[in-house]
Design a protein around this motif. Structure first.
Motif, mmCIF file in Angstrom:
data_model
loop_
_atom_site.group_PDB
_atom_site.id
_atom_site.type_symbol
_atom_site.label_atom_id
_atom_site.label_comp_id
_atom_site.label_asym_id
_atom_site.label_seq_id
_atom_site.Cartn_x
_atom_site.Cartn_y
_atom_site.Cartn_z
ATOM 1 N N UNK A 23 0.684 -1.221 0.305
ATOM 2 C CA UNK A 23 0.113 0.726 -0.073
ATOM 3 C C UNK A 23 0.850 1.037 -0.086
ATOM 4 N N UNK A 24 1.113 2.030 -1.428
ATOM 5 C CA UNK A 24 1.399 3.796 -0.930
ATOM 6 C C UNK A 24 0.650 4.602 -1.224
ATOM 7 N N UNK A 25 0.798 5.656 -0.616
ATOM 8 C CA UNK A 25 -0.062 6.587 -1.116
ATOM 9 C C UNK A 25 -2.009 7.180 -0.549
ATOM 10 N N UNK A 26 -1.943 6.537 0.914
ATOM 11 C CA UNK A 26 -3.183 5.663 1.432
ATOM 12 C C UNK A 26 -3.599 6.891 2.340
ATOM 13 N N UNK A 27 -4.918 7.588 1.221
ATOM 14 C CA UNK A 27 -5.415 8.176 1.809
ATOM 15 C C UNK A 27 -7.176 8.578 2.690
ATOM 16 N N UNK A 28 -7.407 9.066 3.587
ATOM 17 C CA UNK A 28 -8.437 9.550 4.136
ATOM 18 C C UNK A 28 -9.353 9.733 3.357
ATOM 19 N N UNK A 29 -10.942 9.902 2.718
ATOM 20 C CA UNK A 29 -12.126 10.570 1.854
ATOM 21 C C UNK A 29 -12.723 10.824 3.259
ATOM 22 N N UNK A 30 -12.872 12.244 3.529
ATOM 23 C CA UNK A 30 -13.437 12.580 5.263
ATOM 24 C C UNK A 30 -15.006 12.583 4.678
ATOM 25 N N UNK A 31 -15.351 13.319 3.103
ATOM 26 C CA UNK A 31 -16.547 12.935 2.801
ATOM 27 C C UNK A 31 -17.605 12.489 2.631
ATOM 28 N N UNK A 32 -16.694 10.894 2.411
ATOM 29 C CA UNK A 32 -17.926 9.540 3.058
ATOM 30 C C UNK A 32 -17.016 8.862 3.593
ATOM 31 N N UNK A 33 -16.889 9.157 4.498
ATOM 32 C CA UNK A 33 -16.214 8.655 5.790
ATOM 33 C C UNK A 33 -17.287 7.607 7.044
ATOM 34 N N UNK A 34 -18.191 7.838 6.829
ATOM 35 C CA UNK A 34 -19.324 7.113 7.259
ATOM 36 C C UNK A 34 -19.390 5.082 6.418
ATOM 37 N N UNK A 35 -18.576 5.748 5.127
ATOM 38 C CA UNK A 35 -18.506 3.973 4.275
ATOM 39 C C UNK A 35 -17.104 3.401 4.845
ATOM 40 N N UNK A 36 -15.606 3.914 5.139
ATOM 41 C CA UNK A 36 -15.445 3.525 5.633
ATOM 42 C C UNK A 36 -13.981 3.752 3.805
ATOM 43 N N UNK A 37 -14.234 5.585 3.695
ATOM 44 C CA UNK A 37 -13.391 5.544 2.453
ATOM 45 C C UNK A 37 -12.379 6.339 3.046
ATOM 46 N N UNK A 38 -11.402 5.922 1.186
ATOM 47 C CA UNK A 38 -9.737 5.866 0.790
ATOM 48 C C UNK A 38 -9.888 6.270 -0.353
ATOM 49 N N UNK A 39 -8.296 6.439 -0.281
ATOM 50 C CA UNK A 39 -7.078 6.354 -1.717
ATOM 51 C C UNK A 39 -6.537 5.500 -1.315
#
Length: 169
Positions: A23-39
């Motif tokens: 895994x590289x460049x792990x980032x959370x996506x706060x706008x969809x946080x209720x769905x475990x969102x990230x890239x």
């Protein structure tokens, strides 16, 4: 369990690390946080990650994926800006665990991503192999989704090969 880092850490220990999928460049996506969102990135593939939600009245798992436009309104992701893969991790109680690994080309064909020719969607329902839908629409949805689902309870060598193939093509 829907916290992005908590779920990703679990998936990393169970799936990615044992299969040498870094895994590289792990980032959370706060706008969809209720769905475990990230890239993140695995090898050369960019990945948008979500966790499916079991809902009380409908079969399948619900998941959202949207971003804000310049006017701060929710909009579907565009094909030309989308990650290579949309990975939706699904759980059934403590007994079953799997992932849908959708290439962006498939998401465009299924009108999930927007383009000049498609409106796109901001959410959808996924149907893991352990679900048996009865409505025509849910059956059709599960049919197109099935080739992209991997049941992670199968710890065989073929699972390892399939994961490496899907993430590193």
């Amino acid at each position: 369990m829907h916290d992005f880092f908590e779920v990703l850490n679990y998936v990393n220990k169970i799936i990615y690390e044992p299969n040498r999928l870094p895994l590289e460049r792990v980032q959370e996506e706060p706008q969809n946080a209720n769905y475990g969102a990230g890239t993140f990135k695995i090898f050369s593939k960019t990945v948008r990650f979500r966790v499916g939600h079991v809902t009380p009245t409908k079969l399948g798992q619900f998941v959202v994926f949207w971003e804000k436009n310049d006017n701060n309104k929710n909009q579907p992701y565009r094909y030309d800006e989308a990650t290579d893969l949309l990975v939706i991790t699904t759980f059934k109680n403590e007994t079953a665990f799997g992932q849908f690994i959708f290439p962006k080309e498939v998401l465009l064909q299924q009108n999930v991503l927007s383009s000049d020719a498609t409106k796109g969607k901001m959410a959808m329902r996924v149907y893991p192999s352990w679900d048996t839908p009865t409505s025509k629409q849910a059956i059709a949805t599960q049919k197109w989704q099935a080739p992209y689902f991997i049941d992670m309870c199968d710890a065989s060598d073929s699972l390892n090969e399939e994961l490496v193939k899907r993430y590193s093509l």
